[in-house]
Write a protein that holds these residues in place. Sequence first.
Motif, PDB file in Angstrom:
ATOM      1  N   THR A   1      71.220 -56.053  40.055  1.00  0.00           N
ATOM      2  CA  THR A   1      71.580 -56.407  38.665  1.00  0.00           C
ATOM      3  C   THR A   1      72.149 -55.198  37.903  1.00  0.00           C
ATOM      4  N   LEU A   2      71.712 -54.002  38.290  1.00  0.00           N
ATOM      5  CA  LEU A   2      72.220 -52.811  37.599  1.00  0.00           C
ATOM      6  C   LEU A   2      73.692 -52.559  37.930  1.00  0.00           C
ATOM      7  N   LEU A   3      74.163 -53.196  38.991  1.00  0.00           N
ATOM      8  CA  LEU A   3      75.582 -53.089  39.355  1.00  0.00           C
ATOM      9  C   LEU A   3      76.370 -54.260  38.759  1.00  0.00           C
ATOM     10  N   GLY A   4      75.669 -55.151  38.064  1.00  0.00           N
ATOM     11  CA  GLY A   4      76.327 -56.321  37.490  1.00  0.00           C
ATOM     12  C   GLY A   4      76.497 -57.452  38.493  1.00  0.00           C
ATOM     13  N   ILE A   5      75.739 -57.405  39.580  1.00  0.00           N
ATOM     14  CA  ILE A   5      75.824 -58.483  40.577  1.00  0.00           C
ATOM     15  C   ILE A   5      74.434 -59.079  40.793  1.00  0.00           C
ATOM     16  N   THR A   6      74.401 -60.196  41.514  1.00  0.00           N
ATOM     17  CA  THR A   6      73.103 -60.833  41.747  1.00  0.00           C
ATOM     18  C   THR A   6      72.740 -60.752  43.225  1.00  0.00           C
TER      19      THR A   6
ATOM     20  N   ARG B   1      85.856 -62.169  41.197  1.00  0.00           N
ATOM     21  CA  ARG B   1      86.024 -62.285  39.735  1.00  0.00           C
ATOM     22  C   ARG B   1      86.414 -60.930  39.139  1.00  0.00           C
ATOM     23  N   ASP B   2      87.300 -60.978  38.165  1.00  0.00           N
ATOM     24  CA  ASP B   2      87.739 -59.726  37.529  1.00  0.00           C
ATOM     25  C   ASP B   2      86.553 -58.965  36.939  1.00  0.00           C
ATOM     26  N   SER B   3      85.640 -59.730  36.291  1.00  0.00           N
ATOM     27  CA  SER B   3      84.512 -59.063  35.618  1.00  0.00           C
ATOM     28  C   SER B   3      83.613 -58.354  36.642  1.00  0.00           C
ATOM     29  N   ILE B   4      83.435 -58.978  37.810  1.00  0.00           N
ATOM     30  CA  ILE B   4      82.570 -58.373  38.835  1.00  0.00           C
ATOM     31  C   ILE B   4      83.251 -57.146  39.430  1.00  0.00           C
ATOM     32  N   GLN B   5      84.537 -57.278  39.698  1.00  0.00           N
ATOM     33  CA  GLN B   5      85.284 -56.138  40.222  1.00  0.00           C
ATOM     34  C   GLN B   5      85.204 -54.956  39.258  1.00  0.00           C
TER      35      GLN B   5
END
Length: 305
Positions: A182-187, A286-290
């Motif tokens: 989650t700290l990387l913005g992923i699940t 996804r752009d946001s994840i990238q």
Amino acid sequence: MALASGVRFPARALLRPWSLLRDTTLGRSEPAAGGGGGGDGARLFGSQRVLVEPDAASGVAVMKFRNPPVNSLSLELLTELVISLEKVENDKTFRGVILTSACPRVFSAGLDLTELCGRNPAHYTEYWKAVQELWLRTYLSSLVLVAAINGACPAGGCIIALACDCRVLADNPKYHIGLNETLLGITTPFWLKDTYVNTIGHRASEQALQLGSLFPPSEALQVGLVDQVVPEDQVLSTALSEMARWLAVPDHARQLTKTMMRKATADRLLRQRDADIQNFVSFICRDSIQKSLQVYLEKLRQRKG
Ligand SMILES: CCCCCCCC/C=C\C=C\CC(=O)SCCNC(=O)CCNC(=O)[C@H](O)C(C)(C)COP(=O)(O)OP(=O)(O)OC[C@H]1O[C@@H](n2cnc3c(N)ncnc32)[C@H](O)[C@@H]1OP(=O)(O)O
């Protein structure tokens, strides 16, 4: 190449899987004909990124990751690990494997972030298949797997350790372990969440996964993420003692019990592997994840400088 779980490997591995492996001998005696490193225990086999030190007398192989600087799980390392595990598993000399690191201070930094950034969907598909394959092969291995965690063990590193039967962690406050996605913005995918829950329970997982907690050794022991915390110079010897304890149990009974305990979790992924890959690919594209991943990677690089 023909693997039980049906994954496809990079073209070079498919054409000549063993080309990824470089056999060497210690010279005490000739390797067994056609063998995978068993026989007299004198033979070293491995590959560029995975060193395998077999001891036929004890039936235990020590498998060391060596993908410097931080053993990030590149497609090549994932592939070589799967091939090495398969090779040991197919050699009836061996009943147990100790997984550890040949890189100082890091067990594994987890998935290679450069494999997750700026690539195309075909690459992400191939990469995620290899991640699934390594997890399935370790989680369902009939061998006893002991993780001798001699360094930092975040995210994908923790995933490898969680797939083992037993975890021994070096008592160094810098050696954190946990799933920090989650700290990387992923699940975390559901099958890794399930493994976490199986290990530390639902409530502890709920907190740790949402917060992206990385536990120092004392807390990792307290929460049940590792089984032993020992001085750094005793990690391997303790892992070997643990291994002896597990190998004292008859294989067939232990293996059946392991399958009974793990099958439901593995089946959940096996039933929906393709869907899991599709979810992963559309998520990671996804752009946001990238953007999140690139920011994280950049921070890592700057932290060093
Ligand atoms: C709808 C939903 C569907 C499901 C979706 C599922 C999505 C799931 C997707 C992904 C899951 C990912 C799990 C992961 O494993 S992501 C990786 C997470 N890993 C980390 O956060 C660890 C990052 N690294 C560190 O914290 C440190 O490097 C550490 C391991 C503690 C070692 O520290 P140190 O010895 O000080 O080394 P440096 O930090 O200086 O690093 C040296 C160089 O290595 C590069 N590096 C580090 N980690 C990685 C990595 N994981 N991948 C690639 N590269 C890495 C670092 O940038 C340095 O590079 P350079 O020398 O060029 O500066």
